[in-house]
Write an enzyme that holds these catalytic residues in place. Structure first.
Site, mmCIF file in Angstrom:
data_model
loop_
_atom_site.group_PDB
_atom_site.id
_atom_site.type_symbol
_atom_site.label_atom_id
_atom_site.label_comp_id
_atom_site.label_asym_id
_atom_site.label_seq_id
_atom_site.Cartn_x
_atom_site.Cartn_y
_atom_site.Cartn_z
ATOM 1 N N CYS A 113 54.541 50.479 54.903
ATOM 2 C CA CYS A 113 53.456 51.152 55.627
ATOM 3 C C CYS A 113 52.742 52.183 54.744
ATOM 4 O O CYS A 113 52.008 51.814 53.843
ATOM 5 C CB CYS A 113 53.975 51.743 56.926
ATOM 6 S SG CYS A 113 52.638 52.132 58.093
ATOM 7 N N HIS A 205 56.268 47.408 59.400
ATOM 8 C CA HIS A 205 57.570 48.072 59.388
ATOM 9 C C HIS A 205 58.681 47.035 59.571
ATOM 10 O O HIS A 205 59.101 46.764 60.705
ATOM 11 C CB HIS A 205 57.644 49.116 60.512
ATOM 12 C CG HIS A 205 56.881 50.367 60.222
ATOM 13 N ND1 HIS A 205 57.442 51.446 59.567
ATOM 14 C CD2 HIS A 205 55.596 50.705 60.488
ATOM 15 C CE1 HIS A 205 56.535 52.410 59.448
ATOM 16 N NE2 HIS A 205 55.402 51.985 59.992
ATOM 17 N N GLU A 207 61.742 47.330 59.143
ATOM 18 C CA GLU A 207 62.957 47.926 59.717
ATOM 19 C C GLU A 207 62.961 47.893 61.244
ATOM 20 O O GLU A 207 64.035 47.950 61.869
ATOM 21 C CB GLU A 207 63.123 49.375 59.231
ATOM 22 C CG GLU A 207 62.189 50.403 59.840
ATOM 23 C CD GLU A 207 60.840 50.515 59.150
ATOM 24 O OE1 GLU A 207 60.129 51.515 59.385
ATOM 25 O OE2 GLU A 207 60.495 49.600 58.375
#
Length: 239
Positions: A113, A205, A207
């Site tokens: 990001c 993202h 994650e």
């Protein structure tokens, strides 16, 4: 097996619920994805950018996380959009120095990001300060170049990506190649044209969904694998 150290620059927080004063934080999901991949998240104090190279010498890889907006002045803008937020000049300086060092010496790197935006600005690119349609709390389809490092890591040329950003790449920096895009044309992945080591920058993202999506976790797995290889190569020092 010893876990390779994955340097993860912290983010500044004015307050946290568990501490009385300002703090340095990282996203738990990022640390967990690195740990699940077999890496050791190395929370790094983002200070003294001039010493970033020597401090990163102990790391086996770098993970540049998300965060607030880069100062528009860092990419030559002379005006600031009213929606630019959480600018921190000290944070910018360290992240930019870390990105340039990683590129110069081939330190395995995953930029996420804001991390992608840092990489683009570090090499001379520019950003759109506020997108016409924000990609916040959005999961959308991303198409990856088949011959890209990000596609090889994910094992796919199309992914469902979790996005949270209101800024994006305006002009890609010289030396960077666009390797991922959203259907609206937003740049979703960048890679160096002539990388000296594994280096992937994504606008989304990974994650957020790594714990349920093997393709997203694979980015952290590959970073950690590359970190292990880097740990066994001679250290390249910069002046």
């Amino acid at each position: 097996m010893t876990r390779p150290l994955i340097a993860l620059p912290c983010r500044f927080a004015a307050t946290t619920s568990a501490l009385r004063y300002a703090a340095e934080v990282t996203a738990l999901a990022l640390a967990e994805a690195v740990y699940a991949a077999g890496g050791e998240p190395f929370m790094m104090h983002p200070a003294e950018p001039a010493g970033a190279a020597s401090r990163l010498a102990r790391a086996d890889a770098l993970l540049l996380p998300g965060g607030g907006d880069l100062a528009p002045s860092s990419y030559g803008a002379d005006t600031v959009h009213e929606r630019v937020y959480d600018v921190d000049i000290a944070q910018d300086a360290f992240d930019l120095a870390a990105a340039r060092h990683a590129l110069a010496v081939g330190l395995p790197t995953l930029a996420v990001c804001r991390g992608l935006q840092v990489v683009n600005v570090a090499l001379g690119g520019t950003l759109t300060q506020d997108m016409p349609a924000h990609h916040r709390h959005v999961v959308h389809r991303v198409t990856l170049a088949p011959d890209s490092a990000v596609a090889r890591a994910a094992g796919a040329t199309e992914l469902d990506a979790s996005c949270y950003h209101h800024q994006c790449v305006d002009r890609p920096a010289p030396g960077l190649r666009i390797t991922g895009t959203a259907s609206d044309g937003t740049v979703e992945a960048l890679e160096p044209v002539a990388a000296t080591g594994w280096f992937v920058a994504v606008q989304w993202h990974p994650e957020d969904t790594a714990h349920t999506d093997p393709a997203q976790q694979a980015l952290f797995d590959t970073l950690t694998d590359q970190a292990r290889r880097h740990a066994h190569t001679p250290l390249v020092r910069t002046p």
